[in-house]
Structures are given as C-alpha cells and as structure tokens.
Scaffold this motif. Structure first.
Motif, short mmCIF file in Angstrom:
data_model
loop_
_atom_site.label_atom_id
_atom_site.label_comp_id
_atom_site.label_asym_id
_atom_site.label_seq_id
_atom_site.Cartn_x
_atom_site.Cartn_y
_atom_site.Cartn_z
N THR A 262 -19.03 -99.85 -35.78
CA THR A 262 -18.97 -99.82 -34.31
C THR A 262 -20.22 -99.14 -33.77
O THR A 262 -20.50 -97.99 -34.12
N GLY A 263 -20.93 -99.88 -32.94
CA GLY A 263 -22.14 -99.31 -32.34
C GLY A 263 -23.40 -99.69 -33.08
O GLY A 263 -24.48 -99.19 -32.75
N GLY A 264 -23.27 -100.59 -34.08
CA GLY A 264 -24.46 -101.03 -34.82
C GLY A 264 -25.51 -101.56 -33.84
O GLY A 264 -25.23 -102.43 -33.01
N GLY A 265 -26.70 -101.00 -33.89
CA GLY A 265 -27.78 -101.47 -33.02
C GLY A 265 -27.86 -100.73 -31.70
O GLY A 265 -28.85 -100.88 -30.97
N VAL A 266 -26.84 -99.94 -31.37
CA VAL A 266 -26.94 -99.11 -30.15
C VAL A 266 -26.85 -97.62 -30.48
O VAL A 266 -27.49 -96.79 -29.82
N SER A 267 -26.06 -97.30 -31.51
CA SER A 267 -25.93 -95.89 -31.88
C SER A 267 -27.22 -95.41 -32.53
O SER A 267 -27.89 -96.16 -33.25
N ARG A 268 -27.53 -94.13 -32.30
CA ARG A 268 -28.70 -93.57 -32.98
C ARG A 268 -28.25 -92.74 -34.19
O ARG A 268 -28.71 -92.96 -35.29
N LEU A 269 -27.32 -91.82 -33.96
CA LEU A 269 -26.88 -90.99 -35.09
C LEU A 269 -25.88 -91.77 -35.95
O LEU A 269 -24.92 -92.33 -35.43
N PRO B 241 -20.93 -103.46 -29.99
CA PRO B 241 -21.23 -104.30 -31.15
C PRO B 241 -20.58 -103.78 -32.43
O PRO B 241 -20.53 -102.57 -32.67
N GLU B 242 -20.05 -104.69 -33.21
CA GLU B 242 -19.56 -104.41 -34.56
C GLU B 242 -20.52 -105.13 -35.49
O GLU B 242 -20.60 -106.36 -35.48
N THR B 243 -21.26 -104.37 -36.28
CA THR B 243 -22.32 -105.02 -37.09
C THR B 243 -22.34 -104.54 -38.53
O THR B 243 -21.73 -103.53 -38.87
N GLU B 244 -23.10 -105.30 -39.29
CA GLU B 244 -23.46 -104.82 -40.64
C GLU B 244 -24.56 -103.77 -40.47
O GLU B 244 -25.35 -103.83 -39.52
N ILE B 245 -24.59 -102.83 -41.41
CA ILE B 245 -25.72 -101.89 -41.48
C ILE B 245 -26.21 -101.92 -42.93
O ILE B 245 -25.41 -101.74 -43.87
N HIS B 246 -27.52 -102.19 -43.06
CA HIS B 246 -28.10 -102.29 -44.42
C HIS B 246 -28.93 -101.06 -44.73
O HIS B 246 -29.63 -100.55 -43.85
N PHE B 247 -28.86 -100.65 -45.96
CA PHE B 247 -29.70 -99.53 -46.41
C PHE B 247 -30.55 -100.03 -47.57
O PHE B 247 -30.01 -100.43 -48.61
#
Ligand SMILES: CC(C)(COP(=O)(O)OP(=O)(O)OC[C@H]1O[C@@H](n2cnc3c(N)ncnc32)[C@H](O)[C@@H]1OP(=O)(O)O)[C@@H](O)C(=O)NCCC(=O)NCCSC(=O)CCS(=O)O
Ligand SMILES: Cc1cc2nc3c(=O)[nH]c(=O)nc-3n(C[C@H](O)[C@H](O)[C@H](O)COP(=O)(O)OP(=O)(O)OC[C@H]3O[C@@H](n4cnc5c(N)ncnc54)[C@H](O)[C@@H]3O)c2cc1C
Length: 438
Positions: free
Chosen positions: A197-204, A250-256
């Motif tokens: 939740t917040g992928g692409g808008v959240s910073r922390l 946004p609900e997104t994938e986050i890649h590391f």
C-alpha cells in the motif's frame, strides 16, 4: 457520556446520605479527594477524546467527504488530503511529543481513524499508516536517528509503507524469501514484495527481510529505506494492481535489487533476530486494529446514510423506515457496529501494542461486520444504492478489503483458536512432522 458539568459539580447524594455512605465504607475526606481527582482526570480524558473525535469529524465532513468520490474515480493518491491531515495533526498522532508528534496512544488514534474513514476510506488508511505499522515499530524499537527520520517524514505528510507480503508468501508470511546479506557495515537486500500500500507514493519503507551473515540465517528483521534518497536506487516500484475498492491508494510490487542499507537502518528487534518476526508482528498488531477502525468507519458511515435515507424515501405512501423488515436491519446494523467498536476499544485499552488475540478478534469481527453492514446499507437504498453516484456503493467496495489485507479472516481465526486451545497448530505439513519428532 457525562457532560463535564454534570459529573463534577452536581452532588449525587444528599448530605445525609453522603455521611451515611462515608461511614459505611469509611471514606476519609482525603481518600474522597483522591477519588474526586481521578474522576476529574477520567472526565477530562474522556472529554479530550471527544474533542479529538469532534475535530476529526469536522475535517472529515467539511474537507474529505466532498473529495472522496473523485479520489475513487480518478484513482489518484490524495496528496491534498495528506496535507490537510498533517495540518490538523492527524499524521503522527501516536508519535511522541518530543519528536513533534501528538503524543497520543492507539486509543486516540482509532477514534480519529473511524471518523476519517466514515467519509473517506482511503484517507482512513492513510491515517492508519501514518500512526501505526511502520511508525509504531520505529517508535518502539528504533534508534534515536530512526525515530527522528520517521517523525520528520510522517509529520511532513508521508504515509509510510510496510513491506511484508511476497508473491509466494501471503498468509504464510514467515516463508518470506527477501534476504538481507550483511556486507561490511551494510546489508544488501534482494527480493520482491507485492500488494504494498502506497507503492510509488510512500517515501519511508519498513521492509521485512530474512537476515544472513556469511550465508547463515539469523532471523527476520525490518529495514528502513527512504524511496528516492541517494543510495536507495535498489528499491524500485513495480506493477500497480487495479483494485476493487480503496482505489486512491496504489497497491504495487516493490523490487529490491542489490539495495544497500546501512546497518544503522536495521530496526533491532528487542528479543533478538531469532525472535525478530514475532517482535515485528507485535508492532503490526497496532496496524491490524487500525485496519479494523477503517472498516468500522466505513460501516458506520454507510449505516448513517441508510438511517437517513430510510426516513426520507417513501413507498406505499409511507417512509420505508416504517417497514419492520428495514427496522430490524437497522437495529442489527447498529448492534454490530457497537460490538465492533467495543472489541476495538478493548484491543487498544492497554498501553503499548495491542495484544495478538485481541487485535485478531477486533479485526476479524469488524471486517466481516463491515462487509455485511455496508452491503445491507446498499440494499436499503434500492437501485439508488447501486449507483456509483451514491457513496454507499463505494463503501461496499472499500469495505471488502478488510477480510483479506492485514491477515485474512481465516488466518485470524487460526490465531484465535490457537490461543483458545493453548496449542500451536503448524500450518505446514512438515511443521507437524517436526513437532512429532521434537
Ligand atoms: C504468523 C503467521 C504468518 C503464521 O505463520 P507461522 O505459523 O509460521 O508463524 P507462528 O508460529 O504462528 O508465528 C511465529 C512467531 O511470531 C509470533 N506472532 C505471530 N503473529 C503475531 C502477532 N500478531 N503478534 C505477536 N506475535 C505474533 C508467534 O507467536 C511466534 O512467536 P514464537 O515463536 O511462538 O515466540 C500468520 O498467522 C499471519 O499472521 N499471517 C498474516 C500475515 C499478515 O498479517 N500480513 C500483513 C501484511 S501488511 C498488510 O496487509 C497491510 C494491510 S493494512 O493496512 O493493515
Ligand atoms: C488492499 C490490500 C492492501 C494490502 N496492503 C499490504 C501492505 O501494505 N503490505 C503488505 O505487506 N501486504 C499487504 N497486503 C497483502 C495482505 O497482507 C495479503 O493479501 C494477506 O496476508 C493474504 O495473503 P494472500 O493474498 O497471498 O492470500 P493467500 O495467503 O494466498 O490466501 C488465499 C486463501 O487461502 C486462505 N488460507 C491461507 N492459509 C490458510 C490457513 N493456514 N488456514 C486457513 N485458510 C488459509 C486465505 O484465508 C485465503 O482465503 C494487502 C492486501 C490487500 C488486499
């Protein structure tokens, strides 16, 4: 609720009765004074909570409600709401005053969340993540530097993201494979999360990862990473899910990919890395209850609309609230809402994080209640409720998430049952095997 003046100034007993009562229970003037003082404190705490509720309700009704429909249709993250929430002190309600926050506990936070979510589910979820989840974990377990970093971001309007779920480990969160390898004074994170939740808008970001030293597993820890900061290039945002409800976040994938995180940005679980997951989940219980409070707000908002509509809409020459079938629906809805609120209040009654079982009970009951209540509110509107012009239609879609996100209803039943029976029921097949050979 007692009004301040009623409870403090009016004598409850006549002078004669007071004397008799004091003799019976041997109340000294001094102990009476103490009782008075604690009554006063309780009343002022209660009225403080009501003031907070009132402030949240005003913001919700005047500013957030008029924007809720367009947030849903445009699916654009409502930055203007984040700033309005920030300017009203609702981002960082639970952050200690020493870091610039409100210095309140979860008791106060759930009141704010309910009121905000009545008007706008998306904004309710923003308030959850700006006060619980990652924020709660950092404020409880973090170093001074980590707390200052989190406070600065949240108090400037950032809603942190919590990164637990992976494509192959949803309910089975302990099976996560994202790994953090110690290299010198840093950790290198590789892996993938989804439904963040917040992928692409959240910073922390608080990233749950499996820690390795020299390829030896150490346990699970959380890592703090600020998206967009130099050095955080290894964190990237993947595909966005087109969701049923709560469309403004946004609900997104986050890649590391070889994300380098200084060791000082690892959140040290107080019980050690081998119990790191349990400590992090303990903090997550706060967000579970926060999610329940959003579901409660949605249900209460839909119920209030149904209550009003049923007194205005006429069929067969009379308001539809005169039909017993609808009266009983309204009665059931109000009881269910009150029961959910009581469970939430019980979960946040103590200091610190909510207890695992109480958090599970509150989220389980409230999420299922919200699905039913919003659905019945729509039903009471007839076709009008099925129109996307009507906020109740959006509330039905928004409420649907809460039996899934934050631990599914089935998994929460497992958590509760395990406690009731005083036994651990491993969910993996080999879990049972290893228990029998222990
Ligand atoms: C915990 C589960 C993942 C089940 O997995 P396991 O069976 O492998 O784990 P357990 O042995 O039950 O637990 C391991 C360890 O952790 C402790 N624990 C577990 N849950 C909690 C808790 N809620 N509070 C405190 N401690 C907890 C447990 O006692 C064990 O400790 P010991 O080893 O005994 O000391 C599964 O039950 C689960 O919770 N799955 C759901 C995962 C989830 O909630 N994901 C949320 C992702 S974030 C999100 O969805 C955001 C949406 S919204 O904004 O809220
Ligand atoms: C809107 C939304 C926002 C979210 N936000 C976040 C976020 O910010 N961060 C994050 O990390 N995650 C987030 N999630 C992910 C969420 O936590 C997971 O969806 C949830 O934990 C379930 O995992 P899953 O979807 O993989 O379902 P699965 O685990 O695949 O479950 C599928 C079905 O099997 C059932 N099931 C699974 N195991 C058991 C069992 N042992 N006993 C009985 N039934 C079982 C489930 O209840 C479910 O019905 C979000 C999800 C949603 C929908």
């Amino acid at each position: 609720m007692l009004a301040d003046s009623d409870s403090i100034s009016k004598p409850l007993l006549s002078a004669k009765a007071t004397k008799a009562f004091q003799e019976k229970v041997a109340v000294t003037p001094d102990s009476n004074k103490n009782v008075r003082a604690s009554q006063k404190a309780a009343v002022s705490a209660a009225s403080g909570l009501e003031k907070l509720r009132h402030r949240a309700r005003s913001l919700a009704e005047e500013v957030l409600a008029p924007r809720a429909a367009s947030i849903d249709t445009t699916e654009i993250y409502p930055w203007e709401n984040c700033f309005a929430l920030r300017d009203n002190g609702f981002m960082g309600v639970t952050i200690p005053e020493v870091y610039g926050g409100g210095g309140y506990g979860y008791k106060e936070a759930v009141v704010v969340i309910e009121e905000i979510a009545k008007a706008c589910g998306v904004s309710g979820r923003i308030v959850v993540e700006a006060n619980m989840g990652a924020v709660g974990a950092v404020m409880a377990y973090g170093s001074e530097k980590q707390k200052r970093l989190a406070a600065e971001l949240v108090l400037s309007g950032d809603k942190p993201a919590i990164c637990i779920t992976e494509p192959e480990s949803g309910s089975a969160a302990t099976e996560m494979t994202t790994r953090a390898d110690r290299v010198g004074n840093s950790y290198v994170i590789n892996g993938k999360k989804h439904w963040i939740t917040g992928g692409g808008v959240s910073r922390l970001h608080l990233i749950f990862a499996r820690v390795y030293e020299n390829d030896e597993p150490q346990g699970i820890a959380g890592f703090l990473v600020v998206r967009g900061e130099p050095g955080a290039e290894g964190l990237s945002v993947g595909r966005r899910e087109p969701t049923m409800g709560l469309r403004g976040i946004p609900e997104t994938e986050i890649h590391f990919k070889d994300l380098v995180v200084p060791a000082e940005m690892m959140l040290q679980p107080p019980s050690g890395l081998h119990k790191g997951f349990a400590d992090l989940m303990m903090a997550y219980n706060g967000q579970r209850v926060g999610a329940a409070a959003v579901a409660l707000g949605l249900a209460a908002g839909a119920y209030e609309q149904a209550l009003t509509f049923s007194q205005q809409r006429e069929q067969f020459g009379r308001p539809i609230c005169e039909f017993q079938g609808l009266q009983w629906m309204l009665a059931d809805m109000s009881v269910q809402i009150s029961a959910a609120r009581a469970l939430i209040n019980e979960a946040v009654a103590g200091d610190g994080f909510p207890d695992k079982v109480k958090a599970a009970q509150a989220k389980l009951f409230t999420s299922e209640m919200a699905v039913n209540v919003t659905n019945n509110a729509l039903q009471m509107h007839g076709a009008a409720g099925y129109s996307r012009r009507n906020p109740v239609e959006r509330m039905v879609r928004d409420a649907r998430m809460f039996t899934i996100g934050g631990g599914t209803a089935q998994v929460l039943r497992n958590v509760i049952a395990s406690e009731l029976l005083g036994r651990k029921f491993p969910q993996t097949r080999d879990g049972y095997l290893s228990y029998s050979t222990d």
